[in-house]
Design a protein around this motif. Structure first.
Motif, PDB file in Angstrom:
ATOM      1  N   ASP A 130      27.010   4.904  51.334  1.00  0.00           N
ATOM      2  CA  ASP A 130      25.934   3.935  52.015  1.00  0.00           C
ATOM      3  C   ASP A 130      24.908   4.011  51.235  1.00  0.00           C
ATOM      4  N   SER A 131      25.233   2.735  51.530  1.00  0.00           N
ATOM      5  CA  SER A 131      24.118   2.109  50.443  1.00  0.00           C
ATOM      6  C   SER A 131      24.225   0.746  50.353  1.00  0.00           C
ATOM      7  N   PHE A 132      22.733   0.243  50.169  1.00  0.00           N
ATOM      8  CA  PHE A 132      22.137  -1.374  49.572  1.00  0.00           C
ATOM      9  C   PHE A 132      21.216  -1.281  48.493  1.00  0.00           C
ATOM     10  N   ARG A 133      20.907  -2.927  48.257  1.00  0.00           N
ATOM     11  CA  ARG A 133      20.556  -3.548  47.145  1.00  0.00           C
ATOM     12  C   ARG A 133      20.065  -4.423  47.219  1.00  0.00           C
ATOM     13  N   TYR A 134      18.273  -3.782  46.632  1.00  0.00           N
ATOM     14  CA  TYR A 134      16.865  -4.964  46.715  1.00  0.00           C
ATOM     15  C   TYR A 134      17.092  -5.298  45.111  1.00  0.00           C
ATOM     16  N   THR A 135      17.635  -6.610  44.823  1.00  0.00           N
ATOM     17  CA  THR A 135      16.622  -7.859  43.981  1.00  0.00           C
ATOM     18  C   THR A 135      15.935  -8.499  44.115  1.00  0.00           C
ATOM     19  N   THR A 136      15.056  -8.831  45.125  1.00  0.00           N
ATOM     20  CA  THR A 136      13.629  -9.229  45.056  1.00  0.00           C
ATOM     21  C   THR A 136      12.971  -8.403  45.985  1.00  0.00           C
ATOM     22  N   GLY A 137      11.848  -8.981  46.044  1.00  0.00           N
ATOM     23  CA  GLY A 137      10.774  -8.580  47.566  1.00  0.00           C
ATOM     24  C   GLY A 137      10.171  -7.499  46.071  1.00  0.00           C
ATOM     25  N   ALA A 138       8.450  -7.030  46.622  1.00  0.00           N
ATOM     26  CA  ALA A 138       7.577  -5.688  45.943  1.00  0.00           C
ATOM     27  C   ALA A 138       8.711  -4.503  46.152  1.00  0.00           C
ATOM     28  N   TYR A 139       9.432  -3.823  45.026  1.00  0.00           N
ATOM     29  CA  TYR A 139       9.897  -3.019  44.988  1.00  0.00           C
ATOM     30  C   TYR A 139       9.782  -2.193  43.687  1.00  0.00           C
ATOM     31  N   GLY A 140       9.903  -0.898  43.646  1.00  0.00           N
ATOM     32  CA  GLY A 140       9.590  -0.089  41.860  1.00  0.00           C
ATOM     33  C   GLY A 140       8.873   1.000  41.871  1.00  0.00           C
ATOM     34  N   PRO A 141       8.606   1.525  41.555  1.00  0.00           N
ATOM     35  CA  PRO A 141       8.197   2.520  41.624  1.00  0.00           C
ATOM     36  C   PRO A 141       6.521   2.556  41.827  1.00  0.00           C
ATOM     37  N   ALA A 142       5.686   3.312  42.504  1.00  0.00           N
ATOM     38  CA  ALA A 142       4.262   3.130  42.540  1.00  0.00           C
ATOM     39  C   ALA A 142       2.584   3.832  41.941  1.00  0.00           C
ATOM     40  N   THR A 143       4.034   4.791  42.231  1.00  0.00           N
ATOM     41  CA  THR A 143       3.318   5.813  41.022  1.00  0.00           C
ATOM     42  C   THR A 143       3.946   6.804  40.261  1.00  0.00           C
ATOM     43  N   ASP A 144       3.585   8.096  39.861  1.00  0.00           N
ATOM     44  CA  ASP A 144       4.917   8.947  39.701  1.00  0.00           C
ATOM     45  C   ASP A 144       5.377   9.268  39.938  1.00  0.00           C
ATOM     46  N   LEU A 145       5.007   9.892  41.761  1.00  0.00           N
ATOM     47  CA  LEU A 145       5.912  10.446  42.418  1.00  0.00           C
ATOM     48  C   LEU A 145       6.131   9.764  43.557  1.00  0.00           C
ATOM     49  N   TYR A 146       5.746   8.137  43.500  1.00  0.00           N
ATOM     50  CA  TYR A 146       5.994   7.604  44.718  1.00  0.00           C
ATOM     51  C   TYR A 146       6.713   6.003  44.613  1.00  0.00           C
ATOM     52  N   VAL A 147       7.469   5.529  45.464  1.00  0.00           N
ATOM     53  CA  VAL A 147       8.808   3.911  45.288  1.00  0.00           C
ATOM     54  C   VAL A 147       8.184   3.133  46.506  1.00  0.00           C
ATOM     55  N   LYS A 148       7.721   1.640  46.149  1.00  0.00           N
ATOM     56  CA  LYS A 148       7.860   1.263  46.886  1.00  0.00           C
ATOM     57  C   LYS A 148       9.015   0.301  47.346  1.00  0.00           C
ATOM     58  N   LEU A 149       9.473   0.161  48.174  1.00  0.00           N
ATOM     59  CA  LEU A 149      10.327  -0.426  48.700  1.00  0.00           C
ATOM     60  C   LEU A 149      10.047  -1.983  50.294  1.00  0.00           C
ATOM     61  N   PRO A 150      10.785  -2.446  49.915  1.00  0.00           N
ATOM     62  CA  PRO A 150      10.382  -3.360  50.851  1.00  0.00           C
ATOM     63  C   PRO A 150      10.993  -2.809  52.607  1.00  0.00           C
TER      64      PRO A 150
END
Length: 404
Positions: free
Chosen positions: A94-114
């Motif tokens: 089970d997997s999916f991938r982001y290549t565009t949009g607002a994704y990435g590390p938000a802080t040292d302990l949180y990530v942001k995903l669309p």
């Protein structure tokens, strides 16, 4: 799509012109157009999820279709590739991938995903966020996957890395080393060092059998069956993680401490066809060792040399070069009838691999971690080392962070 493909083959058999053939949605742009035209009818809930989930699936489908057509036309090496099949829920990764949009590390302990938002992770990402902040690294994509009930976020990161032009002497204790991989011992080095095979799967086999029986006896569709499936997957994931950790430690040490590393072009696919060896060979991870050495030798400025597939390293005396064509896998000791040398079979093979670099005419070619294969002259027809072939292809991996 399969119906259109069958119709196209039928039209070809009738001798129709190429302009009159039924169009088949094959490439990624065509697949996206077909999806956009049909998504509101076949999936009215599509806007509840990120568009990247569909784009990633279409991209994988386009790649699979290209591999299928290239295999049919003889443009793709390796085994014949069949037509893509649907992934079954619970049976595939089970997997999916982001290549565009607002994704990435938000802080040292949180990530942001669309479409998902902020998600807390189980491991701190200070090393990654600091490099992204000062521009030393840049994000190229994010893959969300699930393994044994745990969700992971893997970031593909591009960074400028200084690759040394020649091996550095820091932390290096040896020059050229031959590495003979096996089942009894994970690796035997030409220096005489023997790396034990931990046999992670064999150690957990009793627990796996008990968990497999409990899963098989549970009622299909019940909550107990889901719990037993999760427990079984956890055991498998633990075994894989333990094996991967040991292989990373071994390959990193080899790439850092030696200038040139010589391995064999093992035929792992042929070795696993032997019912008596399949489980043991699969438990060692020989292909993974070569894959890791391929890129780690580039990182640390060393070289990886891959010996020819049919080079008889075990059947050749490391002292005088005499060959014993009748040597079998059951013979664990090599006894030379010419010079009288008696030596362990695996150590003899490792020493021959080390000698191979000195005897090769292409020694000056800097492989820089690539699959540089040394071709030996004077092969003996019909005499080859049993169980040798291409171990796998190189691929890059991103840093994986488990989600909490």
């Amino acid at each position: 799509m399969k119906a259109a493909f069958a119709q196209r083959d039928a039209e070809k058999s009738y001798g129709l012109d190429g302009d009159l053939l039924t169009p088949v949605p094959w490439t990624l742009p065509v697949l996206r157009l077909a999806w956009n035209a049909a998504k509101r009818d076949v999936a009215p809930w599509w806007d509840e999820c990120s568009k990247e989930a569909y784009s990633a699936g279409l991209d994988q489908l386009a790649r699979a279709l290209k591999n299928f057509t290239d295999s049919r036309k003889g443009k793709r090496k390796g085994r014949r590739v069949g037509f893509p099949r649907f992934k079954k829920r619970g049976k595939a990764r089970d997997s999916f991938r982001y290549t565009t949009g607002a994704y990435g590390p938000a802080t040292d302990l949180y990530v942001k995903l669309p479409r998902i938002g902020r998600v807390k992770v189980g491991e701190p990402m200070g090393a990654l966020t600091s490099r992204l902040a000062d521009g030393r690294e840049r994000l190229g994509g994010a893959t969300v996957s699930r393994t044994a009930g745990r969700w992971f976020v893997s970031f593909t990161v591009g960074a400028d890395r200084d690759v040394p032009e020649r091996p550095t002497r820091r932390q290096r204790t040896g020059g050229t080393v031959g590495v003979d991989l096996g089942v009894k011992h994970l690796a035997v080095l030409s220096t005489g060092e023997t790396v034990a095979n931990p046999k992670r799967h064999a150690a957990a086999l009793r627990t796996l059998r008990r968990a497999s029986r409990a899963y098989a006896r549970s009622k299909p569709g019940s909550a107990g069956r889901r719990q037993r499936a999760a427990g079984l997957a956890t055991i498998h994931a633990r075994v894989a993680n333990q094996r991967r950790d040991g292989l990373h430690k071994l390959t990193t040490r080899l790439a850092r401490s030696h200038d040139v590393i010589v391995v064999e072009d093992l035929h792992v696919a042929g070795m696993v066809r032997n019912r008596r060896l399949a489980r043991a060979v699969s438990d060692t991870g020989m292909a993974e060792i070569r894959r890791q050495l391929t890129y780690k030798t580039v990182w640390y400025g060393s070289r990886l040399v891959v010996a020819d597939r049919w080079y008889p390293s075990s059947k050749t005396c490391s002292g005088c070069g005499w060959r014993n064509p009748s040597l079998t896998l059951a013979d664990r000791t090599f006894a030379c009838q010419s010079c009288g040398l008696v030596i362990d079979r695996d150590l003899n093979a490792a020493i021959n691999l080390r000698h191979l670099v000195a005897a090769s005419t292409s020694e000056t070619v800097n492989a820089r971690g690539a699959d540089h294969k040394t071709r030996m002259s004077g092969r003996v027809a019909g005499k080859r080392e049993p169980g040798t072939a291409k171990a796998g292809q190189t691929r890059s991996a991103g840093a994986q962070v488990p989600a909490a």
